[in-house]
Every structure is written in structure tokens, then in C-alpha cells.
Design a protein around this motif. Sequence first.
Motif, PDB file in Angstrom:
ATOM      1  N   ARG A 175     -86.441  55.350 -45.687  1.00 25.56           N
ATOM      2  CA  ARG A 175     -86.388  54.053 -45.014  1.00 25.56           C
ATOM      3  C   ARG A 175     -86.075  54.192 -43.516  1.00 25.56           C
ATOM      4  O   ARG A 175     -85.024  53.738 -43.043  1.00 25.56           O
ATOM      5  CB  ARG A 175     -85.366  53.154 -45.697  1.00 25.56           C
ATOM      6  CG  ARG A 175     -85.646  52.937 -47.173  1.00 25.56           C
ATOM      7  CD  ARG A 175     -84.806  51.816 -47.730  1.00 25.56           C
ATOM      8  NE  ARG A 175     -83.378  52.102 -47.639  1.00 25.56           N
ATOM      9  CZ  ARG A 175     -82.415  51.232 -47.936  1.00 25.56           C
ATOM     10  NH1 ARG A 175     -82.762  50.015 -48.351  1.00 25.56           N
ATOM     11  NH2 ARG A 175     -81.156  51.562 -47.827  1.00 25.56           N
ATOM     12  N   PRO A 176     -86.955  54.810 -42.754  1.00 28.90           N
ATOM     13  CA  PRO A 176     -86.663  55.028 -41.329  1.00 28.90           C
ATOM     14  C   PRO A 176     -86.603  53.747 -40.513  1.00 28.90           C
ATOM     15  O   PRO A 176     -85.921  53.700 -39.482  1.00 28.90           O
ATOM     16  CB  PRO A 176     -87.824  55.915 -40.875  1.00 28.90           C
ATOM     17  CG  PRO A 176     -88.930  55.639 -41.830  1.00 28.90           C
ATOM     18  CD  PRO A 176     -88.262  55.370 -43.146  1.00 28.90           C
ATOM     19  N   SER A 214     -84.012  55.002 -35.093  1.00 26.61           N
ATOM     20  CA  SER A 214     -85.064  54.774 -36.090  1.00 26.61           C
ATOM     21  C   SER A 214     -86.290  55.622 -35.802  1.00 26.61           C
ATOM     22  O   SER A 214     -86.923  56.159 -36.721  1.00 26.61           O
ATOM     23  CB  SER A 214     -85.439  53.293 -36.121  1.00 26.61           C
ATOM     24  OG  SER A 214     -84.368  52.514 -36.586  1.00 26.61           O
ATOM     25  N   LEU A 215     -86.645  55.752 -34.534  1.00 24.27           N
ATOM     26  CA  LEU A 215     -87.781  56.609 -34.182  1.00 24.27           C
ATOM     27  C   LEU A 215     -87.495  58.059 -34.552  1.00 24.27           C
ATOM     28  O   LEU A 215     -88.380  58.777 -35.016  1.00 24.27           O
ATOM     29  CB  LEU A 215     -88.087  56.500 -32.687  1.00 24.27           C
ATOM     30  CG  LEU A 215     -88.934  55.310 -32.246  1.00 24.27           C
ATOM     31  CD1 LEU A 215     -89.091  55.302 -30.726  1.00 24.27           C
ATOM     32  CD2 LEU A 215     -90.293  55.338 -32.913  1.00 24.27           C
ATOM     33  N   GLN A 226     -91.177  48.033 -42.318  1.00 17.35           N
ATOM     34  CA  GLN A 226     -89.722  47.939 -42.363  1.00 17.35           C
ATOM     35  C   GLN A 226     -89.158  47.392 -41.059  1.00 17.35           C
ATOM     36  O   GLN A 226     -88.175  46.634 -41.062  1.00 17.35           O
ATOM     37  CB  GLN A 226     -89.125  49.309 -42.681  1.00 17.35           C
ATOM     38  CG  GLN A 226     -89.450  49.797 -44.091  1.00 17.35           C
ATOM     39  CD  GLN A 226     -89.068  51.253 -44.313  1.00 17.35           C
ATOM     40  OE1 GLN A 226     -88.708  51.973 -43.368  1.00 17.35           O
ATOM     41  NE2 GLN A 226     -89.146  51.696 -45.559  1.00 17.35           N
ATOM     42  N   LEU A 227     -89.765  47.760 -39.930  1.00 16.78           N
ATOM     43  CA  LEU A 227     -89.309  47.221 -38.650  1.00 16.78           C
ATOM     44  C   LEU A 227     -89.454  45.706 -38.599  1.00 16.78           C
ATOM     45  O   LEU A 227     -88.634  45.013 -37.984  1.00 16.78           O
ATOM     46  CB  LEU A 227     -90.112  47.843 -37.500  1.00 16.78           C
ATOM     47  CG  LEU A 227     -89.764  49.261 -37.057  1.00 16.78           C
ATOM     48  CD1 LEU A 227     -90.670  49.683 -35.921  1.00 16.78           C
ATOM     49  CD2 LEU A 227     -88.307  49.373 -36.635  1.00 16.78           C
ATOM     50  N   CYS A 246     -88.960  62.080 -40.869  1.00 14.37           N
ATOM     51  CA  CYS A 246     -89.632  61.769 -42.132  1.00 14.37           C
ATOM     52  C   CYS A 246     -91.041  62.360 -42.147  1.00 14.37           C
ATOM     53  O   CYS A 246     -91.472  62.940 -43.150  1.00 14.37           O
ATOM     54  CB  CYS A 246     -89.685  60.260 -42.330  1.00 14.37           C
ATOM     55  SG  CYS A 246     -90.342  59.724 -43.915  1.00 14.37           S
ATOM     56  N   CYS A 247     -91.758  62.224 -41.031  1.00 10.75           N
ATOM     57  CA  CYS A 247     -93.104  62.794 -40.951  1.00 10.75           C
ATOM     58  C   CYS A 247     -93.072  64.319 -41.056  1.00 10.75           C
ATOM     59  O   CYS A 247     -93.862  64.921 -41.794  1.00 10.75           O
ATOM     60  CB  CYS A 247     -93.771  62.370 -39.633  1.00 10.75           C
ATOM     61  SG  CYS A 247     -94.233  60.636 -39.536  1.00 10.75           S
ATOM     62  N   ILE A 248     -92.174  64.952 -40.307  1.00 10.50           N
ATOM     63  CA  ILE A 248     -92.103  66.412 -40.321  1.00 10.50           C
ATOM     64  C   ILE A 248     -91.701  66.919 -41.694  1.00 10.50           C
ATOM     65  O   ILE A 248     -92.243  67.915 -42.204  1.00 10.50           O
ATOM     66  CB  ILE A 248     -91.129  66.902 -39.231  1.00 10.50           C
ATOM     67  CG1 ILE A 248     -91.679  66.550 -37.837  1.00 10.50           C
ATOM     68  CG2 ILE A 248     -90.898  68.404 -39.346  1.00 10.50           C
ATOM     69  CD1 ILE A 248     -90.750  66.929 -36.706  1.00 10.50           C
ATOM     70  N   LEU A 249     -90.735  66.242 -42.342  1.00 12.99           N
ATOM     71  CA  LEU A 249     -90.335  66.641 -43.686  1.00 12.99           C
ATOM     72  C   LEU A 249     -91.508  66.519 -44.662  1.00 12.99           C
ATOM     73  O   LEU A 249     -91.718  67.400 -45.504  1.00 12.99           O
ATOM     74  CB  LEU A 249     -89.169  65.768 -44.158  1.00 12.99           C
ATOM     75  CG  LEU A 249     -88.681  66.013 -45.593  1.00 12.99           C
ATOM     76  CD1 LEU A 249     -88.179  67.448 -45.751  1.00 12.99           C
ATOM     77  CD2 LEU A 249     -87.590  65.009 -45.975  1.00 12.99           C
TER      78      LEU A 249
END
Length: 524
Positions: A144-145, A283-284, A385-386, A290-293
Motif C-alpha cells: 500500500r505505497p 509515498s514515492l 490509493q493516492l 515496491c517496484c524494485i522489490l
Amino acid sequence: MVAEAAVGSPKRGTANGVAAGPVPPGGGGRGRRARRVRSCLRANLLVLLTLAGVAAGAAVGLAMANWAPRLSQEHLVAFSFPGELLLRLLRLIILPLVVCSLVGGAASLDPASLGRMGGWALLFFLLTTLLASALGVGLAFVLRPGVGTQAPGAQDAQLPQTKSVLDSFLDLFRNIFPDNLVAAAFRSYSTKYQQNVTNITLTEPCENEEMNILGLVMFSMVLGVTLRKMGAEGELLIRFFNSFNEATMIMVSWIMWYAPVGIMFLIAGKIVEMENASQLFASLGKYVCCCILGHILHGLLVLPLIYFVITRKNPYRFLWGIVPALATAFGTSSSSATLPLMMECVEERNGVSKHVSRFILPIGATVNMDGAALFQCVAAVFIAQLNNVPLTFVQVITILITATASSVGAAGIPAGGVLTLAIILGAISLPTKDISFILAVDWLVDRFCTIINVEGDAFGAGLLQCYVDHNEVDLGSLGPELAEVKDDASVVPLSPEADPLILKMVKSGSPSGDTNTCEKESVM
């Protein structure tokens, strides 16, 4: 040897064979280093300008944050107008990009010309892209970023009306099969409810003022396959769509040179409008992590596991053989610039035959976009989510379908992933204005996307080689199929994911310094 010495002697400070004086120690080395630095700066100029735009936008936004209460709404709109122009230009290019790239991509992938091997390779690429999309959506829901940070204007956004599961699925298929192609360019279908005087709920068909992306994607892919089935009669129209696609990509490259200016004003405007800018940066950061993971999990677990299950070989030994190509992919952020070196790695280090690598790697560079699909799905959920918009099950399915289908014809162009993200946001009725947050960090995320795209192509070549070995396929039978692929490549050329300076670098020489680069690229 004598001729070479005679020709080379003047370059070492001689004139007509007579020494002109000693060369200063280290002078030649400093000159080479300076040329390398200048070449690196030229090749990454757009990335550097984007980083400068991000830094300048953050600095200007933070400096003006104290003045925000004194500024009127008109002043804020005028201040953010250069960034609004960038978003308008990106939205402008979506329609021709979707139609032309998908028609050309579908027309170049006729199963009759690719044969059974090409069909299995396409199935592998589409399956891994779907898995990458699902992984991205799952991680975004778990981590949930975007939760806890409200985008400017999100409080004014109207949440979509709750619909039944049946009506949601029916609307999904209504949009996939539109009844009016022209109307699909600016309208989509959605069922709404109303109550009559007796309080009985009735369904009412309604058309939203949004582009029907799913319908355009379906029509474009069917049209491309149809044109390929027509043979010579459809060739002229295929060339038209491919020429249109190339013109669109050139226009996108021009737009991206304006992107640093637009990004600067977009970020500055968002910071001025937000009450807590530090929360936005946090959040960024969570979004990037999240993307890299997701890319790490897909690249080190999902793809190797598929390779191991099918071949019963060590996938990490295969992965070690393509490390130079992966490093080049990270450095250039370009699948096209990496393709010659990838061919060399899989052929010389991993034992893939030239017939197989030169048959499947160019196809994978066109079809296989695992990394881009994963990042787009994470970004779509992040923007939802934003804006405090809960995604329904049907919207999640729409994200997966759109991200996977758009990868078939996705061209390797500047900000190609961001453009596809705009397509996904339009398909699920989310605002595209928040793409500015994604543009601010796309320069970093895109490099990991390229690594996963290239890695997926390599594993596809390894699986195809295993199929050839186990089934004792005659590689000579690939001759006609390979010829078909080369003919298609001349019609649907691969384009670099980086700026035009990368294209110039690829044409001038291979990243690996291989002198046979032109020969390898001719196969593409």
C-alpha cells in the motif's frame, strides 16, 4: 603489418616517419577518458535533464510552499500550466500509439510464419507478462505505497458507484466489443442505477466521456491479424500503420525533450498544493521500493523457477551468463541497445544456437514486457490509493488485461511505459494528472524494468533451445521462419527505449565493442 605500421606511425606524433617529439605521459589516456565522459553525458543527456527537472521542481515547490496561502487559484493554475501541457501532449499521443503499434505488432506475429516454436515462445512471453502484472498488483495491495497520502484534488473526486458483479463483468465485455469504433475513441460504456417512483432500482445504460481503451486494443489486434491473413493485399496497409507508428514514436521523442521542463512545474505545483510534502516523498519512496522489490522477485524467483521446472537445469548459472547484458540494460535503459550483446551472451556463454537466439530474441524485444507490465500495475494501484479510490475486482481484472494486451504491440520508445500507464488509468476511470508523480521517478524504475524485459527474453531463448534439444528439431527448418521474421522486422523495426542519442550509439557500434554489430542488427 608493415602498411598498418606506416599508417599508424603519424598518429603517434610522427611526421613522414620522422619523430616529432615525445608524447606527454598520460596525455593520450586523459584524452580517451575525456571522450568517454563526453560520450556518456551525451548518451544520458535526457536522463540528466530529467533529474535536474525533478530537483529544480522540488526546490522551487518547497521554496514557494510558504507563499501558497497568499496565491489564488488562478495563480496556481498558471504556475502549473507548463506541466499541464506535458500531460496533454502525452494524452494526445495515446490514440495513434495504441492503434498503430498494436496493428503493427499483431501483424508481425502471424503464427503461420512463426511455426510451433514461435507459438510456444509467444505463449511463454504472454504468461510471464501476466504473472508479472499479477505480482505487481499483489505487492501494491500488500505494501500500500499510496495509502496515507492524499493527492491534490482527491477530496473532490467522486467515488465510482457500486455495481453488481454481473453488471461489472457485462460492462467489461461491452467495452471489449464496442458497437461504434469512432465513439470508442472518446467514450466508454458503464451501467448506472436509478430508482423510479415506486423505489424499484432500474439499470440505465450510460456512456462516459472517456476513451474505450479495451475496445481499441481488441479491434487493433484483430485488424493486425486480419491484415496478415490477407497476405500481399494487406501488406500496403500494414506498412501504412507501421509508418504511422514510427512517426508517432518520433513525436514522442520530441515530447520527451520537453519533459524535464514539464516535470519541474508539475512537481513544484503538486508540492505547493499539498499540505504535507514530506508525506508525498515518503509515498514515492515506498512506490519505488515496491517496484524494485517486484522486479527482484520476478527476476530472481519467478522466471528462474519457470526455467527450472521446464528444463531441470540450474537457472542461476544461465542467469550468470547474461550478467554483462543485464548490466548494459541497466546502464542504457534500452532493450534495443542491449540486443546485440544479449545475442552474444546467450550464444557463447549459455550454448544457445544462433538460429534460436536470432529467431526469438527480436520477437521477445517486441512482445515481452514483463518489467514494464509490473511497474504499470503497481503505478495504477498506487494512483488509485493516492486518490482514495477503492478498486473493484473487475477493475483489477481490467488492469491485468490491459497491461498484458498492450505489451504485445508496445514499442520501445521514450516513456513508453508511462504512456501505457495512461492507457490503463483511462480503462479504469482514474485521473491521469497524477502521472507526474510517476514521471518524477521513472528514470530509475525504468532501468529495472529493462533488466527484467531483457532477462525474460534470454530465458525464452534458453527454453526454446531446450525444446529444440529434447525434440531433436532440425535447425535447418528454422530457415524459412527466420526469413519471415527478418522480413517482418524490416516492416516493423524495433525502436530504442531511450532517447535518439541511444539510437545513434547503437548504430555506431555495439555496447560490447563487437565489430559484428551491424551484422547482428541486420538479423533484427
